[in-house]
Every structure is written in C-alpha cells, then in structure tokens.
Write a protein that holds these residues in place. Structure first.
Motif, PDB file in Angstrom:
ATOM      1  N   LYS A 453       0.871  -1.182   0.062  1.00  0.00           N
ATOM      2  CA  LYS A 453       0.018  -0.110  -0.150  1.00  0.00           C
ATOM      3  C   LYS A 453       0.929   1.334   0.066  1.00  0.00           C
ATOM      4  O   LYS A 453       1.891   1.423   0.624  1.00  0.00           O
ATOM      5  CB  LYS A 453      -0.741   0.111   1.299  1.00  0.00           C
ATOM      6  CG  LYS A 453      -1.917  -0.973   1.106  1.00  0.00           C
ATOM      7  CD  LYS A 453      -2.869  -0.918   2.465  1.00  0.00           C
ATOM      8  CE  LYS A 453      -3.644   0.483   2.458  1.00  0.00           C
ATOM      9  NZ  LYS A 453      -4.573   0.503   1.514  1.00  0.00           N
ATOM     10  N   CYS A 455       1.471   5.500   0.926  1.00  0.00           N
ATOM     11  CA  CYS A 455       0.617   6.386   1.840  1.00  0.00           C
ATOM     12  C   CYS A 455       1.623   7.434   1.916  1.00  0.00           C
ATOM     13  O   CYS A 455       2.646   7.394   1.606  1.00  0.00           O
ATOM     14  CB  CYS A 455       0.215   6.081   3.122  1.00  0.00           C
ATOM     15  SG  CYS A 455       1.599   5.168   4.204  1.00  0.00           S
ATOM     16  N   GLN A 459       1.372  11.046   6.943  1.00  0.00           N
ATOM     17  CA  GLN A 459       0.560  10.053   7.780  1.00  0.00           C
ATOM     18  C   GLN A 459       1.022   8.826   8.434  1.00  0.00           C
ATOM     19  O   GLN A 459       2.115   8.458   7.962  1.00  0.00           O
ATOM     20  CB  GLN A 459      -0.706   9.614   7.151  1.00  0.00           C
ATOM     21  CG  GLN A 459      -1.355  10.753   6.374  1.00  0.00           C
ATOM     22  CD  GLN A 459      -2.230  11.442   6.974  1.00  0.00           C
ATOM     23  OE1 GLN A 459      -2.788  10.881   8.046  1.00  0.00           O
ATOM     24  NE2 GLN A 459      -2.621  12.693   6.524  1.00  0.00           N
ATOM     25  N   VAL A 462      -2.786   3.580   8.277  1.00  0.00           N
ATOM     26  CA  VAL A 462      -3.382   3.315   7.379  1.00  0.00           C
ATOM     27  C   VAL A 462      -4.853   2.504   7.707  1.00  0.00           C
ATOM     28  O   VAL A 462      -4.779   1.861   8.594  1.00  0.00           O
ATOM     29  CB  VAL A 462      -2.674   2.838   6.161  1.00  0.00           C
ATOM     30  CG1 VAL A 462      -1.876   3.102   5.530  1.00  0.00           C
ATOM     31  CG2 VAL A 462      -2.461   1.208   6.667  1.00  0.00           C
ATOM     32  N   SER A 463      -5.833   2.652   6.855  1.00  0.00           N
ATOM     33  CA  SER A 463      -7.266   2.026   7.235  1.00  0.00           C
ATOM     34  C   SER A 463      -7.242   0.838   6.101  1.00  0.00           C
ATOM     35  O   SER A 463      -6.807   0.779   5.036  1.00  0.00           O
ATOM     36  CB  SER A 463      -8.190   2.799   7.152  1.00  0.00           C
ATOM     37  OG  SER A 463      -8.455   3.098   5.691  1.00  0.00           O
ATOM     38  N   SER A 487       0.099   0.449  10.653  1.00  0.00           N
ATOM     39  CA  SER A 487       1.079   1.596  10.199  1.00  0.00           C
ATOM     40  C   SER A 487       2.444   0.836   9.638  1.00  0.00           C
ATOM     41  O   SER A 487       2.385  -0.254   9.501  1.00  0.00           O
ATOM     42  CB  SER A 487       1.363   2.530  11.270  1.00  0.00           C
ATOM     43  OG  SER A 487       2.009   1.854  12.347  1.00  0.00           O
ATOM     44  N   THR A 608      -5.619   8.323  10.874  1.00  0.00           N
ATOM     45  CA  THR A 608      -5.959   7.288   9.803  1.00  0.00           C
ATOM     46  C   THR A 608      -6.277   7.983   8.543  1.00  0.00           C
ATOM     47  O   THR A 608      -7.013   9.045   8.542  1.00  0.00           O
ATOM     48  CB  THR A 608      -7.259   6.355  10.436  1.00  0.00           C
ATOM     49  OG1 THR A 608      -6.912   5.670  11.554  1.00  0.00           O
ATOM     50  CG2 THR A 608      -7.418   5.397   9.465  1.00  0.00           C
ATOM     51  N   ILE A 609      -5.735   7.377   7.591  1.00  0.00           N
ATOM     52  CA  ILE A 609      -5.865   7.832   6.261  1.00  0.00           C
ATOM     53  C   ILE A 609      -6.894   6.734   5.386  1.00  0.00           C
ATOM     54  O   ILE A 609      -6.619   5.527   5.652  1.00  0.00           O
ATOM     55  CB  ILE A 609      -4.773   8.344   5.306  1.00  0.00           C
ATOM     56  CG1 ILE A 609      -3.957   6.916   5.133  1.00  0.00           C
ATOM     57  CG2 ILE A 609      -3.944   9.358   6.077  1.00  0.00           C
ATOM     58  CD1 ILE A 609      -2.597   7.148   4.420  1.00  0.00           C
ATOM     59  N   SER A 610      -7.396   7.059   4.466  1.00  0.00           N
ATOM     60  CA  SER A 610      -8.266   6.058   3.675  1.00  0.00           C
ATOM     61  C   SER A 610      -7.366   5.439   2.590  1.00  0.00           C
ATOM     62  O   SER A 610      -6.349   5.614   2.255  1.00  0.00           O
ATOM     63  CB  SER A 610      -9.496   6.720   2.826  1.00  0.00           C
ATOM     64  OG  SER A 610     -10.322   7.443   3.612  1.00  0.00           O
ATOM     65  N   GLU A 611      -7.922   4.146   2.236  1.00  0.00           N
ATOM     66  CA  GLU A 611      -7.131   3.264   1.191  1.00  0.00           C
ATOM     67  C   GLU A 611      -7.160   4.150  -0.129  1.00  0.00           C
ATOM     68  O   GLU A 611      -8.382   4.471  -0.389  1.00  0.00           O
ATOM     69  CB  GLU A 611      -7.598   1.788   0.978  1.00  0.00           C
ATOM     70  CG  GLU A 611      -7.542   1.092   2.303  1.00  0.00           C
ATOM     71  CD  GLU A 611      -7.613  -0.222   2.059  1.00  0.00           C
ATOM     72  OE1 GLU A 611      -7.118  -1.045   1.072  1.00  0.00           O
ATOM     73  OE2 GLU A 611      -8.581  -1.015   2.878  1.00  0.00           O
TER      74      GLU A 611
END
Length: 611
Positions: A453, A455, A459, A462-463, A487, A608-611
């Motif tokens: 993933k 990011c 941040q 992650v979610s 994370s 948290t950040i979105s995917e």
C-alpha cells in the motif's frame, strides 16, 4: 595518459587496416549470396553448395535455383523465394514463384520449422486446421463470403474455398471436399491475405539480432548454452569504403581522445574535481535503474521461449525463466486470471516502478495484454531466503553467522528505504523469508509487492477493509485494532518474526516440535534469553554468539505487541550496525494482557488515512 592513448591508437589502427585481424568466420562460412543484388546469406542461415553444412543453424536452409534466386526450404517440401532478410529484426520476406503459396500448403509442416508467420500486425499467426472444398459458382451469394482462394481454381465455373475445421461455419451446399490441412498459419488463408504474395517469417532462436544491432558478426558455438556467439567482423571481409571509414574514425578518435585527456588532466588539477566527481557518481547511481518496459503477450512468449523453464508456482501464478534480446536473464511471473488479480497487479507495478534500491528486486517490465498479465523481474539465481533457513528433509543450507548478519542488515535497509526513501511511503505487508530473494553473491532483495500500500509520509496509519499478509508474520494490530492502528510498524513486526526464524532456523509456529512449550518459538527464545541460557543453536565461537544474540534482541524489540513499542526501521538498522553490548533486552512481548494494558499511555491513537 598521452602515452597510453598513443599505444591504444597504434593497436586500434593496426586492427582497422587488417594487420592483426580479430577472430573470423569459421572456415567456409563467409557471407555469400546466390547472385549480385540477392540477399546476403550468413549465420543462422546456410547456403547449400556454397557454404559448409555446419555454417548454419538446423532448419535455416537456403539454396540457389537454376535462375540463381535464393530459395527458403520449409518442412516437408515447401520452397519459397527469398526477397529480403533482416538480421537485426530476425525477419525474412518470402514469396511463391507461381504467385500462389497456397499451392504448397499440403506439404507444409510449421511445427517442424524454427519460423513463425507474422500477421499484418507483426504478431505470430495462429496455427489451425482447415479443409479445402472445390465449389461451383451456382450460388453466387456463397462466393461473397470472402473465404475463397482464387489462385487454386483449376476449372472454369469453379472456385476453391476453405473452412476452419474447428468451427466449420461455411455453406458447403455446392462444394466437394478436396483436402485437409493440418497446423496451417491462419493468415495464409484469412481474408485479405489470400491475394497477397509477400509474407514475413520471424525466428526467435538463435537470437543473433543482438549481435547484428551492434554491427558484429554471429557464428555457431556449440559450447555456449545459447548455441552461438558474437564476434568482431574482420576488416578484410568489408569493402574498401568501409575500411577507409573505419580508418578515418580511428584517427579522429585518437585526436579526440588526446584532446579529451588534456582537458581531463587540467580538470584533475582543479580544486573542485573531487566534489564534481562525487556528484557525477551520485547522479549515475540514482539513474542507473531503467524505467519498466511494457511487453505484449507475444513478447512474453518469446522471452520465455514459450514458457519452457518453470522456476516456481503459487497461488498468484507461475514463474518462468526468460532471456531478453541482450542475453540478460529475467524471471517472468505469469499471473493467474482470477478475481482480485487486477488489484495485486496494479499494486506491484505502481510500487516497484518507483523503487530503485540495491536491496529491492528490480521490475524490468510488465505485460497487460487483454486478460494476460505478467511481471518481468531481474533473475536472482539463489532463489529465496526460505531455502537457506528451513532445510528440507534434513538438508543443511546454513550460510554462516556473518552472512546471516549481512542479509538481515540488507533487508532492514531495504525496508527503511520503502518507508523513508521514496516519494510516498510504501508498506509491504508481506515480509517473510519466501519473499526475500538472493542474488549470485547472496545479497538480499525484497520482492512480491502484491499486497503493498502507498501512503503519505506525513500520515502515520492506514485503514484496511480486511487483514492482509501471511499468518505467523501478521502484526497484531492488522488482526485487531485493540492493539493500535495499522502503520509502517506492521512491517517492523514481520521483519522481527523473520529475524527470529533466521536465528533459530525454524518457523516461528512449528507444530512438529516435541514439547508444546516450544510450539511458539519467539516466546521460547525470549525465556531462554531472559534467563541467560543458550539459545539451542550451533555456535562455534564468541563472535557467532554475539551475532546470534544481537539478531535475537533486535527481533524481540521488533515484535512488541503494541506498534509504538517497536523501533522504526532506521533504529533497527542502527542496532544491527552497532555492538551487542549497547543493546538492552526488551520488555517481555508475551506478558499478560493486563500487564500490557497497564503499560499503555493514555493516548495511543494515530491519525488514519483512507485506502
């Protein structure tokens, strides 16, 4: 420097004028042709009657007819005239003397030939089975089906048509069957080609196009695995104009090199030379990795020689060994066609396309051709780390403690680069011995970014909609948010589990051990370390004991249950590079949940950040 260049000039000029010619063509294999203006015949082709029978590769037979035209002979008894040979693109243009190549189709067996017929889009023409029919022209509408072969018609009022034996969709009311054709290139009978008398054949092996592109010769070499080798073409086989041109280039190159040597010498005396050289070296290091190339499915088949050598297989697909046109070996991962495969493909290409690090596998290219997807990586001959830490059937592949330490440090630097060295942070989510490949010098390279993933570095978490990874290496927070947010610390946990496996030479969860107290190896090794007892491994001297202890302590720090208790990969690298005496044994990561809950600060939440 000037004297050295002058000696180089003398040697180069001597070679250019033919005083000391380099290795030449084999005896009787000099390039020749049937007549002036005809195509030049050289390896991999062999011209019967004018060259030795060992001058060419099997199946590449040419001859001269009574008109001194060049003839290509195909199995079993097909003869076509040669118009042009392109040795760089490895293509030969042919035509039939009577203007109707379809007359010879009953004698053609393409499966025994090294050639493939190219369609108008320069892809290989598919081999199919066909049936020919002789039909009367009573039904004019049937003639408009555009699957007739006019050059085969031998009677007035009749014409010859074909039908694909696998489909047989043609109306055959006024027709009678004449012959069955087996494994015939579809393009020779398809619409738009039956009236043509110019065809292109391509060959993939031997791949002498690489030599020809460099203006070198190519010759047979049975001791070479590829069956051929490149060599410098001697000047005596070139024309006078070519000799003069090379001699002129030699002299110009000498004066250019002489002038350049003076400039370099003056530049060497400059005070800022060392700094400039350092910048140049850094520039070359940063840009030495090539941008991934896109390949067609036909390219993938050619690179792998029709998927000849399989290296491995898994749920993701199958890996084959391949060779690029410049004789560079690659590993081609042919992905399975199933739901979810698209996401993994996009993850891998988007992640690895921006990675340039010595400890991360390089993505050479990819294929996204219809439903066919493949990834082309650099070839690493020593396979995965898993082979060297988990011996099969009692086999011992132990690499030694010094090499294990180097491998652990290389992996840590690779993960640190993923977390901090890229424009966006890359979380791997599947760090394990199977995904660590080793090159010819046993240097580690992180591979398989199918679960990765991306990011932002700003941040910290992650979610996720679902857990990802391999059981035994998945961090607790990936399975349950009670332990914190997901994370980059999740990769640290997986790395720690792998470190302990490297030290112990066994899986972190092993149901085959005799005592149930040893089933969960990380907890067992912590208890031994805490009590100052031996870790149960083959240690030959004090230095080996220090390495084993260092790897164990770093591993235990990395598998702490809560993400904030784990070090960053930068700290892990520093610990691995430091002395074991400066390391402290971490808190017990297997304490009771009440004890761990009491250790938690009031606020452990991360954005948290979105995917």
């Amino acid at each position: 420097m000037v004297i050295i260049l002058f000696h180089f000039f003398l040697l180069y000029t001597a070679a250019a004028v033919g005083l000391s010619p380099p290795p030449t063509y084999p005896n009787g294999c000099q390039p020749t042709r049937c007549k002036r203006g005809a195509p030049s015949v050289r390896f991999p082709f062999q011209l019967k009657g004018r060259q030795h029978e060992n001058c060419g590769s099997p199946g590449f037979n040419l001859s001269c007819n009574n008109k001194n035209q060049t003839v290509l002979e195909l199995p079993k008894s097909v003869k076509l005239l040669v118009k042009r040979i392109d040795y760089v693109k490895q293509m030969i243009q042919v035509y039939a003397e009577d203007g109707c190549v379809q007359n010879q189709l009953p004698n053609l067996t393409m499966s025994l030939s090294p050639f493939n017929l190219l369609s108008d889009s320069y892809y290989y023409s598919e081999l199919r089975n066909f049936t020919l029919f002789e039909c009367s022209d009573e039904d004019q509408s049937d003639y408009s089906n555009d699957n007739s072969i006019s050059c085969l018609s031998s009677k007035p009022g009749f014409y010859v048509k074909y039908t694909d034996s696998d489909y047989a969709r043609t109306d055959l009311l006024h027709c009678r069957k004449t012959i069955d054709l087996k494994e015939v290139p579809h393009a020779l009978l398809s619409s738009g080609w039956t009236g043509s008398n110019n065809f292109y054949f391509n060959w993939s092996r031997p791949s002498c196009g690489y030599c020809e592109a460099r203006h070198q010769g190519c010759r047979r070499n049975d001791t070479n695995p590829s069956g051929f080798e490149c060599f410098v073409i001697p000047i005596k086989h070139m024309g006078t104009r070519t000799k003069l041109m090379i001699s002129g280039i030699s002299i110009a190159s000498f004066f250019l090199a002489l002038g350049l040597s003076v400039v370099l010498y003056v530049h060497h005396l400059h005070k800022k030379e060392k700094d400039a050289q350092r910048k140049i070296e850094q520039f070359l290091e940063d840009y030495k990795a090539l941008k991934p190339s896109r390949y067609s499915y036909a390219d993938i088949k050619r690179i792998t020689f029709d998927f000849k050598e399989k290296l491995g297989q898994g749920g993701y697909g199958t890996v084959f060994k391949g060779t690029l046109s410049n004789d560079v070996s690659v590993a081609v991962k042919l992905l399975n066609n199933f739901k979810g495969n698209g996401e993994e493909f996009i993850n891998e290409v988007s992640s690895m396309g921006r990675i340039h690090h010595v400890n991360v596998t390089r993505l050479v290219g990819f294929c996204a051709d219809g439903y066919n997807r493949a990834l082309v990586y650099e070839y690493l001959p020593n396979e995965s780390l898993e082979k060297f830490i988990f011996g099969d059937k009692g086999e011992n592949h132990f690499l030694g403690w010094e090499k294990l330490h180097e491998i652990a440090l290389g992996i840590a630097k690779g993960i640190e680069y993923l977390h901090q060295g890229c424009e966006q942070r890359i979380l791997h989510f599947d760090i394990k011995p199977h995904n660590i490949l080793l090159d010819q010098h046993f240097n580690p390279k992180i591979s398989d970014f199918g679960l990765a993933k991306l990011c932002s570095k700003e941040q910290s978490a992650v979610s996720m909609t679902a857990a990802r990874g391999t059981m035994g290496y998945i961090a607790p927070e990936v399975l349950s948010r009670n332990f914190g947010n997901v994370s980059y610390k999740s990769d640290v946990y997986s790395f720690g589990m792998m470190l302990l496996e490297m030290v112990g030479g066994r899986k972190n969860i092993d149901v085959k051990v005799e005592h149930m107290s040893q089933v969960y190896f990380p907890e067992w090794v912590y208890n031994r370390l805490d009590k100052g007892e031996a870790l149960g491994m083959s240690i030959e001297n004090e230095e080996h004991d220090k390495i084993a202890k260092k790897l164990t302590i770093v591993g235990l720090w990395s598998i702490q249950w809560y993400p904030v208790d784990r070090p960053s990969m930068k700290s892990v690298v520093q610990m691995l590079e430091g002395e074991v005496e400066h390391l402290t044994v971490p808190p017990n990561p297997f304490a009771s949940k009440d004890e761990m809950r009491a250790k938690l600060p009031i606020n452990r939440e991360l954005p948290t950040i979105s995917e």
